[in-house]
Design a protein around this motif. Structure first.
Motif, PDB file in Angstrom:
ATOM      1  N   TRP A 150       0.829  -1.212   0.000  1.00 42.17           N
ATOM      2  CA  TRP A 150       0.000   0.000   0.000  1.00 42.17           C
ATOM      3  C   TRP A 150       0.861   1.258   0.000  1.00 42.17           C
ATOM      4  CZ3 TRP A 150      -4.066  -1.854  -1.728  1.00 42.17           C
ATOM      5  CH2 TRP A 150      -4.704  -2.971  -1.192  1.00 42.17           C
ATOM      6  N   ILE A 151       1.946   1.244   0.777  1.00 37.91           N
ATOM      7  CA  ILE A 151       2.833   2.411   0.807  1.00 37.91           C
ATOM      8  C   ILE A 151       3.436   2.641  -0.572  1.00 37.91           C
ATOM      9  CG2 ILE A 151       4.987   3.326   1.765  1.00 37.91           C
ATOM     10  CD1 ILE A 151       4.247   1.866   4.389  1.00 37.91           C
ATOM     11  N   LYS A 152       3.844   1.579  -1.228  1.00 42.21           N
ATOM     12  CA  LYS A 152       4.402   1.715  -2.579  1.00 42.21           C
ATOM     13  C   LYS A 152       3.369   2.308  -3.531  1.00 42.21           C
ATOM     14  CE  LYS A 152       7.738  -2.126  -2.280  1.00 42.21           C
ATOM     15  NZ  LYS A 152       8.169  -3.406  -2.894  1.00 42.21           N
ATOM     16  N   ALA A 153       2.123   1.841  -3.428  1.00 43.17           N
ATOM     17  CA  ALA A 153       1.073   2.360  -4.300  1.00 43.17           C
ATOM     18  C   ALA A 153       0.878   3.862  -4.085  1.00 43.17           C
ATOM     19  CB  ALA A 153      -0.241   1.610  -4.047  1.00 43.17           C
ATOM     20  N   ILE A 154       0.888   4.287  -2.832  1.00 44.47           N
ATOM     21  CA  ILE A 154       0.732   5.705  -2.512  1.00 44.47           C
ATOM     22  C   ILE A 154       1.881   6.521  -3.105  1.00 44.47           C
ATOM     23  CG2 ILE A 154       0.653   7.388  -0.642  1.00 44.47           C
ATOM     24  CD1 ILE A 154      -0.540   5.054   1.094  1.00 44.47           C
ATOM     25  N   LYS A 155       3.105   6.038  -2.895  1.00 45.93           N
ATOM     26  CA  LYS A 155       4.272   6.788  -3.352  1.00 45.93           C
ATOM     27  C   LYS A 155       4.380   6.801  -4.880  1.00 45.93           C
ATOM     28  CE  LYS A 155       8.090   6.706  -0.914  1.00 45.93           C
ATOM     29  NZ  LYS A 155       8.100   8.041  -0.273  1.00 45.93           N
ATOM     30  N   LEU A 156       3.781   5.845  -5.535  1.00 52.48           N
ATOM     31  CA  LEU A 156       3.754   5.849  -6.996  1.00 52.48           C
ATOM     32  C   LEU A 156       2.664   6.768  -7.547  1.00 52.48           C
ATOM     33  CD1 LEU A 156       4.342   2.076  -7.853  1.00 52.48           C
ATOM     34  CD2 LEU A 156       5.869   3.987  -8.381  1.00 52.48           C
ATOM     35  N   GLY A 157       1.857   7.325  -6.661  1.00 46.73           N
ATOM     36  CA  GLY A 157       0.829   8.259  -7.096  1.00 46.73           C
ATOM     37  C   GLY A 157      -0.481   7.618  -7.500  1.00 46.73           C
TER      38      GLY A 157
ATOM     39  N   ASP B 273      11.519   3.041   6.527  1.00 46.37           N
ATOM     40  CA  ASP B 273      12.541   3.205   5.490  1.00 46.37           C
ATOM     41  C   ASP B 273      11.894   3.364   4.114  1.00 46.37           C
ATOM     42  OD1 ASP B 273      14.584   3.044   7.318  1.00 46.37           O
ATOM     43  OD2 ASP B 273      15.041   0.932   6.932  1.00 46.37           O
ATOM     44  N   LEU B 274      10.794   2.651   3.897  1.00 45.40           N
ATOM     45  CA  LEU B 274      10.075   2.750   2.621  1.00 45.40           C
ATOM     46  C   LEU B 274       9.371   4.108   2.511  1.00 45.40           C
ATOM     47  CD1 LEU B 274       9.251   1.266   0.025  1.00 45.40           C
ATOM     48  CD2 LEU B 274       7.333   0.273   1.289  1.00 45.40           C
ATOM     49  N   ARG B 275       8.737   4.537   3.592  1.00 43.25           N
ATOM     50  CA  ARG B 275       8.059   5.837   3.593  1.00 43.25           C
ATOM     51  C   ARG B 275       9.036   6.980   3.314  1.00 43.25           C
ATOM     52  NH1 ARG B 275       5.700   3.679   8.521  1.00 43.25           N
ATOM     53  NH2 ARG B 275       3.502   3.162   8.220  1.00 43.25           N
ATOM     54  N   SER B 276      10.219   6.896   3.912  1.00 45.68           N
ATOM     55  CA  SER B 276      11.184   7.997   3.845  1.00 45.68           C
ATOM     56  C   SER B 276      11.970   8.033   2.546  1.00 45.68           C
ATOM     57  CB  SER B 276      12.164   7.883   5.018  1.00 45.68           C
ATOM     58  OG  SER B 276      12.990   6.726   4.855  1.00 45.68           O
ATOM     59  N   GLY B 277      11.944   6.929   1.790  1.00 47.84           N
ATOM     60  CA  GLY B 277      12.715   6.865   0.559  1.00 47.84           C
ATOM     61  C   GLY B 277      14.073   6.223   0.732  1.00 47.84           C
ATOM     62  N   ARG B 278      14.404   5.807   1.971  1.00 46.76           N
ATOM     63  CA  ARG B 278      15.689   5.120   2.183  1.00 46.76           C
ATOM     64  C   ARG B 278      15.717   3.772   1.464  1.00 46.76           C
ATOM     65  NH1 ARG B 278      14.825   7.465   7.343  1.00 46.76           N
ATOM     66  NH2 ARG B 278      13.880   5.541   8.141  1.00 46.76           N
ATOM     67  N   VAL B 279      14.533   3.212   1.210  1.00 51.64           N
ATOM     68  CA  VAL B 279      14.388   1.998   0.406  1.00 51.64           C
ATOM     69  C   VAL B 279      13.576   2.382  -0.823  1.00 51.64           C
ATOM     70  CG1 VAL B 279      13.331  -0.293   0.307  1.00 51.64           C
ATOM     71  CG2 VAL B 279      14.509   0.443   2.377  1.00 51.64           C
ATOM     72  N   PRO B 280      14.040   2.011  -2.031  1.00 54.50           N
ATOM     73  CA  PRO B 280      13.301   2.408  -3.241  1.00 54.50           C
ATOM     74  C   PRO B 280      11.947   1.723  -3.333  1.00 54.50           C
ATOM     75  CG  PRO B 280      15.060   0.877  -3.799  1.00 54.50           C
ATOM     76  CD  PRO B 280      15.255   1.247  -2.353  1.00 54.50           C
ATOM     77  N   VAL B 281      10.983   2.441  -3.915  1.00 54.44           N
ATOM     78  CA  VAL B 281       9.649   1.883  -4.090  1.00 54.44           C
ATOM     79  C   VAL B 281       9.670   0.720  -5.072  1.00 54.44           C
ATOM     80  CG1 VAL B 281       7.310   2.358  -4.918  1.00 54.44           C
ATOM     81  CG2 VAL B 281       8.500   4.032  -3.500  1.00 54.44           C
ATOM     82  N   ILE B 282      10.364   0.901  -6.199  1.00 53.91           N
ATOM     83  CA  ILE B 282      10.496  -0.140  -7.189  1.00 53.91           C
ATOM     84  C   ILE B 282      11.959  -0.512  -7.295  1.00 53.91           C
ATOM     85  CG2 ILE B 282      10.151  -0.802  -9.610  1.00 53.91           C
ATOM     86  CD1 ILE B 282       7.545  -0.353  -8.111  1.00 53.91           C
ATOM     87  N   ASP B 283      12.302  -1.696  -6.826  1.00 53.00           N
ATOM     88  CA  ASP B 283      13.682  -2.179  -6.871  1.00 53.00           C
ATOM     89  C   ASP B 283      13.813  -3.118  -8.072  1.00 53.00           C
ATOM     90  OD1 ASP B 283      16.182  -3.244  -6.497  1.00 53.00           O
ATOM     91  OD2 ASP B 283      15.956  -3.554  -4.342  1.00 53.00           O
ATOM     92  N   LEU B 284      14.341  -2.613  -9.164  1.00 53.87           N
ATOM     93  CA  LEU B 284      14.387  -3.390 -10.398  1.00 53.87           C
ATOM     94  C   LEU B 284      15.274  -4.617 -10.269  1.00 53.87           C
ATOM     95  CD1 LEU B 284      14.592  -0.497 -13.026  1.00 53.87           C
ATOM     96  CD2 LEU B 284      12.580  -1.781 -12.286  1.00 53.87           C
ATOM     97  N   GLU B 285      16.217  -4.598  -9.350  1.00 55.97           N
ATOM     98  CA  GLU B 285      17.133  -5.730  -9.207  1.00 55.97           C
ATOM     99  C   GLU B 285      16.440  -6.974  -8.672  1.00 55.97           C
ATOM    100  OE1 GLU B 285      20.500  -4.679  -6.916  1.00 55.97           O
ATOM    101  OE2 GLU B 285      21.221  -3.149  -8.315  1.00 55.97           O
ATOM    102  N   VAL B 286      15.319  -6.810  -7.995  1.00 54.89           N
ATOM    103  CA  VAL B 286      14.652  -7.980  -7.401  1.00 54.89           C
ATOM    104  C   VAL B 286      13.341  -8.279  -8.106  1.00 54.89           C
ATOM    105  CG1 VAL B 286      15.706  -7.578  -5.172  1.00 54.89           C
ATOM    106  CG2 VAL B 286      13.448  -6.619  -5.649  1.00 54.89           C
ATOM    107  N   ARG B 287      13.010  -7.571  -9.179  1.00 59.03           N
ATOM    108  CA  ARG B 287      11.762  -7.821  -9.865  1.00 59.03           C
ATOM    109  C   ARG B 287      11.981  -8.816 -11.001  1.00 59.03           C
ATOM    110  NH1 ARG B 287       8.277  -3.086 -11.681  1.00 59.03           N
ATOM    111  NH2 ARG B 287       6.808  -4.802 -11.738  1.00 59.03           N
TER     112      ARG B 287
END
Length: 222
Positions: A165-172, A208-222
């Protein structure tokens, strides 16, 4: 008219979940707007749990809710995804908003009724960015294209559904606040965050996800 088809997603393994099957499916049968798919993931040697119940079966070798739901999502052909735990129940009008949902909505945030009788209204997504755990509830519906963009449940997060849900919010993503109370949730069920809580590490991951310390979309693990 837009395609607002919906798939209900469930996961069952072990006797703890099996005991809830009759009531869970009875609540689906009582829905006023019927789902287009009901997909339940289970272990290879527990497929027989679902004998006599009308659903599609996704086989998963990993008994974790994240991987089970992902196995069910892989079979979905619908616009909307509606995960529902076996200790929760749909209310009859749960999907009554979906037929008229606008194309730009990514998440339908819903209200719930607890087994204790408390009514919790849908909350704006900003509440979750501010650290309020009820900002978006796990019972909410997500557009399948958004789920795929995010990458679904990321099991590096202890509370992976909140991370989604946090990722969805941060993606707009656009959230639509439903006035309906669409589920009855068992707040005392073992393992539910509201009853047992989680470790400080789990909440640090979300911060960490909310603050941006962890990327919302991590292409290396997708």
């Amino acid at each position: 008219m837009s395609d607002n088809s919906v798939a209900i997603l469930g996961a069952v393994w072990g006797e703890k979940f099996r005991a809830h099957l009759p009531e869970w499916f009875a609540a689906i049968d009582a829905l006023e707007v019927k789902p287009d798919q009901v997909i339940v993931a289970t272990l290879p040697d527990e497929v027989w749990f679902l004998d006599g119940f009308e659903c599609e079966i996704a086989i998963c070798n990993n008994p974790s809710i994240d991987r089970m739901i992902e196995a069910a999502v892989a079979m979905a052909k619908t616009t909307w995804l509606a995960p529902c735990g076996f200790d929760d129940r749909f209310c009859p009008d749960a999907f009554n908003d979906l037929p008229d949902m606008a194309d730009d909505v990514g998440v339908v945030s819903v209200g719930v009724i607890t087994t204790g009788g408390e009514r919790i209204e849908a909350r704006p997504p900003q509440n979750m960015l501010d650290g309020n755990p009820n900002g978006v509830l796990g019972s909410s519906y997500v557009r399948r294209s958004l789920w795929e963009q995010i990458g679904g449940y990321d099991d590096r997060f202890i509370i992976s559904d909140w991370a989604l849900w946090i990722k969805a919010i941060k993606l707009g993503a656009k959230f639509w606040m439903s006035s309906r109370f669409t589920h009855v949730i068992d707040i005392d069920s073992p393992g539910r965050i509201s009853s047992n809580g989680w470790s400080g590490e789990a909440y640090k991951q979300l911060d960490d996800l909310r603050s941006g310390r962890v990327p919302v979309i991590d292409l290396e693990v997708r």
